[in-house]
Structures are given as C-alpha cells and as structure tokens.
Design a protein around this motif. Sequence first.
Motif, mmCIF file in Angstrom:
data_model
loop_
_atom_site.group_PDB
_atom_site.id
_atom_site.type_symbol
_atom_site.label_atom_id
_atom_site.label_comp_id
_atom_site.label_asym_id
_atom_site.label_seq_id
_atom_site.Cartn_x
_atom_site.Cartn_y
_atom_site.Cartn_z
ATOM 1 N N UNK A 5 4.384 -4.207 7.731
ATOM 2 C CA UNK A 5 5.796 -3.945 7.452
ATOM 3 C C UNK A 5 5.867 -2.607 6.721
ATOM 4 N N UNK A 6 6.887 -1.838 6.964
ATOM 5 C CA UNK A 6 6.958 -0.500 6.391
ATOM 6 C C UNK A 6 8.323 -0.228 5.785
ATOM 7 N N UNK A 7 8.311 0.438 4.638
ATOM 8 C CA UNK A 7 9.534 0.950 4.031
ATOM 9 C C UNK A 7 9.345 2.446 3.830
ATOM 10 N N UNK B 77 0.851 -1.187 0.000
ATOM 11 C CA UNK B 77 0.000 0.000 0.000
ATOM 12 C C UNK B 77 0.891 1.243 0.000
ATOM 13 N N UNK B 78 1.147 1.831 -1.170
ATOM 14 C CA UNK B 78 2.010 3.010 -1.228
ATOM 15 C C UNK B 78 1.288 4.307 -0.875
ATOM 16 N N UNK C 44 3.481 -1.075 3.896
ATOM 17 C CA UNK C 44 3.314 0.332 3.537
ATOM 18 C C UNK C 44 4.601 0.837 2.893
ATOM 19 N N UNK C 45 4.448 1.606 1.852
ATOM 20 C CA UNK C 45 5.582 2.144 1.100
ATOM 21 C C UNK C 45 5.560 3.657 1.170
ATOM 22 N N UNK C 46 6.656 4.233 1.586
ATOM 23 C CA UNK C 46 6.846 5.679 1.686
ATOM 24 C C UNK C 46 6.315 6.251 3.002
#
Length: 588
Positions: free
Chosen positions: A133-135, A99-100, A122-124
């Motif tokens: 998890x998140x990046x 999910x960006x 999650x992205x960004x």
Amino acid sequence: MTWVQLRAVRSLTWLVVWVVTGGSVCSLAAAAAPPFRPAILFNGEVLEDQGFNAQMVRGTRRFEDRYGVAVTPFTEVEPVAHRQRLRQLAEAGYTPILVPSSSTAESVRRVAADFPDTVFITLDYTLDRPNVRSVAFREAEVAFLAGVAAARRSDSGHLGFLGGVANEALEEFRRGFEAGARTVRDDVQVTVRYLADVTARPWSDHAAARRLVAAMVADGADVVFPVAGDSSLGALAEAERLGVLAIGVDSDQNPLFPDSVLTSATKRLDQAVYVSLINERYRLWLSHQKNLGLAQGGMALVLDGGSRRLLGEALVAELQDYQREIVLGARNPLTGERDEALWQALASTRGRPAEITVALPTEAFFPLLLGNGPALHQPRPGLLVDALELLAERAGVTIHYRRQPRKRGLMSLQQGRVDGVISSTALDDVRSQGHLPGGTGRLDSARAVLSWRWGLYRLKGDHEDHPWPRSAVVPTASSVGQRLRRHGVRVYENPSLQGRFEMLLRGRVQAVAADRLYAEHLLAVTPRFREQIEPLPAALGRGYSYLVFSDDFYERYPEFCELLWNQLSEIQQSAELWDRVPEYLDSL
C-alpha cells in the motif's frame, strides 16, 4: 533515552534472540500473533528532527494512544542493512510494515516479493505490488506556491533549491518550485544542488547543507528552499546566519528561525501514518495507492503565524488565489499554465448558497447509513452522514436531509425539490438527471463520498465447482445485484445483513453479497455465523456513494460544487472520518 529509542532497543533485543535461536522463537510467536502487528522502519538516524521523521513519530503515537496497539519502531540507514532489517521484520511476523522515504523503494521491492502475506506500506512514494500500500504526495502543488512566495520576496531574482537526493519526489518539488517562481517573474534564476553529490548522508548532514547554502548565497541567491530531511535544519540555520530568507519543509519551521523562514511547504506525514494504520487495521483502502495534495489536506503552505507577518497580506491573498486555481484543476503546478477556458467557466458565477438540501436513501446500509425510514438515526446516523457533516463544517454550509426511496429522490432532483442526492446505484440513470464529479466523462471516484468493497459469502463445505453461485441475496436496491445478474445468478433482496446470513443458513440462497467491512466484523463477533459461513474468492469490486447535484444547481454554482467534491476527496481519506469506524462496529 527517548520513547522511540527505548522501544527500538527492546524490539532489537527480541530480534537478536530470534537470530540466535535460528528462528524457533519467531515461528512460535508469529503463529500466535494477531494478523495486525505494525512496525515502522525509519531510514534516518535522527527521529526527533522537527520535520520528516518527527511527524511520523507523532502519527504512530497518535495511533497507539487511540487504539491501544503498539507500533514498533526501528531505524536503519545503510541500504544493504536496511534491506536485511526489513526482511527480518517480515520474518518476525510484523504486518503491516511502514517504510518511509523513496530511497527505500528497492528494499521494499525485493523483500515484498518474498513475503506475499505481509503488508508493506510505503510513505512518500508509490510502489505497484499486490501486497504493498502506498501513500504519496503531490509535492508540485505546494512547491508551486513556495516558488511564487520566493520569487515575490526575492530582491535579486536568484533563488536556491537544495535537495537531498534527485529522486521522483524531489523532482516534483523542484519542478513545482521553478514553475511557481517563473509564473510571477520571467527573469528568475534558480540554482539547484543535491546533497547526495557531496555527502554519503544527504538527509542528516548539517555541515554539508550549510556549505552548499553558503555557496548559493555567495553566487547571489537571496531565498533558498532546502528539501533534505534533517539536513534542512542546517540549511535554514546557515540562511539565517547569512541574512537571507528561506522556506521550510515538512512542518512549520518558522518558529525555529522566526526572522528568516518565510513560510513552509508542509507535508502531513503524521496524518499519512495515522490514516494508513487505520485503513489497514479495518481494511478500508479505497485503492492500494493514495496521492495527497492541497485538496486532500495532505500538503499546505503555511500562511499564518510568523509566516503571515513575513509574507504580508497582499502576498498571502495572491497565494490563496493560486491555491484555489490548483485545487480546482485550472492551474498546472508542474508547468504554471492556466486552463483559461476552465477558469472562466468556474469563475463565471461567484455566489455560493448558505444551505443545500440533499436526499438520502430510506434503506439502512451499515455502517454507511443507519435506520430505515424518513428520519436520520440518532446519535450515530452513519459514516455517510458523518462525511457530509464534516463537509458542511469545512465548506461553511448547512445541509438539510430528506430520506426518500431512491426513485423518488431522483425525481425530486430532476424537479428541483432537492439540490442533490446521494446515489450508489444505476449511475447511468443518474447521469441523465444530475451532475456527478467528472461530468459526462469518466466518474472521478476519488471525489466520491465513500467507498466499500463487495464480497460474497457461502456456507462452509459448499464447494460447488462453479465460479458463481446459482442464487444470492443482496442489499435492497444495490448495484451489486446487477453485477451478479450479468453472471446468471438468481438475485433476491434483503436490507439486513443478519437477515441475509439467516437466509443462507436456512438454505434459501447459495450466497450472500455484503460490504466486507461489516460482514467480516459480524462473522468475528457472532460465533454461530463464523462457524458456518466463509467468504467466496469471487471479486465483486467496489461500490461508491456519490453526491449528485441537479443540473440547475450546478449551473448556478459550478465552482461551489467543484469545491464540495474536492473537500469530499479530502474527507474520505481523513482520520476525522475513519476514527469513527470503531464506534459503529463496537455499537453492534
């Protein structure tokens, strides 16, 4: 119709069938589906936007081509509809769901709570939930460099910053941009505007972006920095039309406007998507959150190609110096302040060796280190050596290896016969004989060579009502043995995981301690083990391998050591390294 549109139509058709049938199709499909069934839910209408979304499409395609697993794409822009679609995907059995964009945080927060067995990535942006998890990215680092470039090339001293929405990531961009500009020019003025104030489509409204850029230029701005997804293309086009300079974002946008895009603050979203999928597929996450910046290769300011021509060699060199300060931790990209004491300490020794000697343990630890004894195993020595070889290539240094028993390696380090050792055990002893990332304070696990998760395994049906087993077998010279002893467990050692499982089957021990990646794979491919052995719920935490330098080597080359550790921070997150995991597992 593009690849993404075609895939989305097929997937949407499947979801419609699910809704019409009241979920019966979904229930059957989910029950038979494999646990890894990835999807990505975009919140932008335009996927081939030559920036934010296009990079993520490249990341999914790369993963599909490499691993033969489809990543199903969906799009939904309106917030309520986005949340509904996210819920439908979770109900349909997709996991993980990528999910960006931080504007989707509320959707993920609500839906993730209702689907604890579904993994959301999650992205960004980051979100602290057990199944998320998140990046995220350290936007301020690259934005600082963009601010330096903009201020140096501005004739008026008036800059423009155009954001999509005033969220956390955009504020990082803004603060870094302003800090960089004011570091090199005291009189700089920065006009800040957000598209969300004038349009309901802040990420995909070219016309609104053009109007705001035109207003900034009319007020005197001669360099603009739009950070607004697909809307940024409208902003860049208007800057070119008006004859002012601009800075691109997300990808190198100089080729689109070669005479006006000075440089670009790139964000490796393709890499973030690709590495996230690998990490989830093989359960490799070091932590639930990754934060990627300049040192990790997650962000970069473009300093080559057409940008180098527009920047000029002198400014390129200045930007490289600032980047070096940020990577080494001597320059705060949010304030522009430099830690003079740290910088002087790092800059005091400018030499760097052409080669170093590193001692490795003699015991095998699959898949990190293969082969027992003094020689490296060929052709695949293990992920640990792979990581060090990537480090050698990037740092321009040759690494020589000596495989020695742990205590002999530490003695060699103390006596100066090797420059460094790889150590994962008894770190209190190592601190007294060498230099670790983080110095005498808290260890910096982000700059370890590699990490793994420890797990305990027992015979099925052995459900003794006690939180810890009476006895366990662990890898030779492993720190996990110390942890178990603290809980009153009688500990034995065996270097082979298959040997440890055999001891468990013969009833010689009550449990086996192992790296979960290897253990779960071995259970999956060995029916005899899988039928009789299961994981214990007890959590043993993580193990880390560190590159430890001798005190003498660090005193001679402090800056070089810091650079190597920072490169390891990038390598341990890189697709280059984790792409090799299947090769090791498939070789069993």
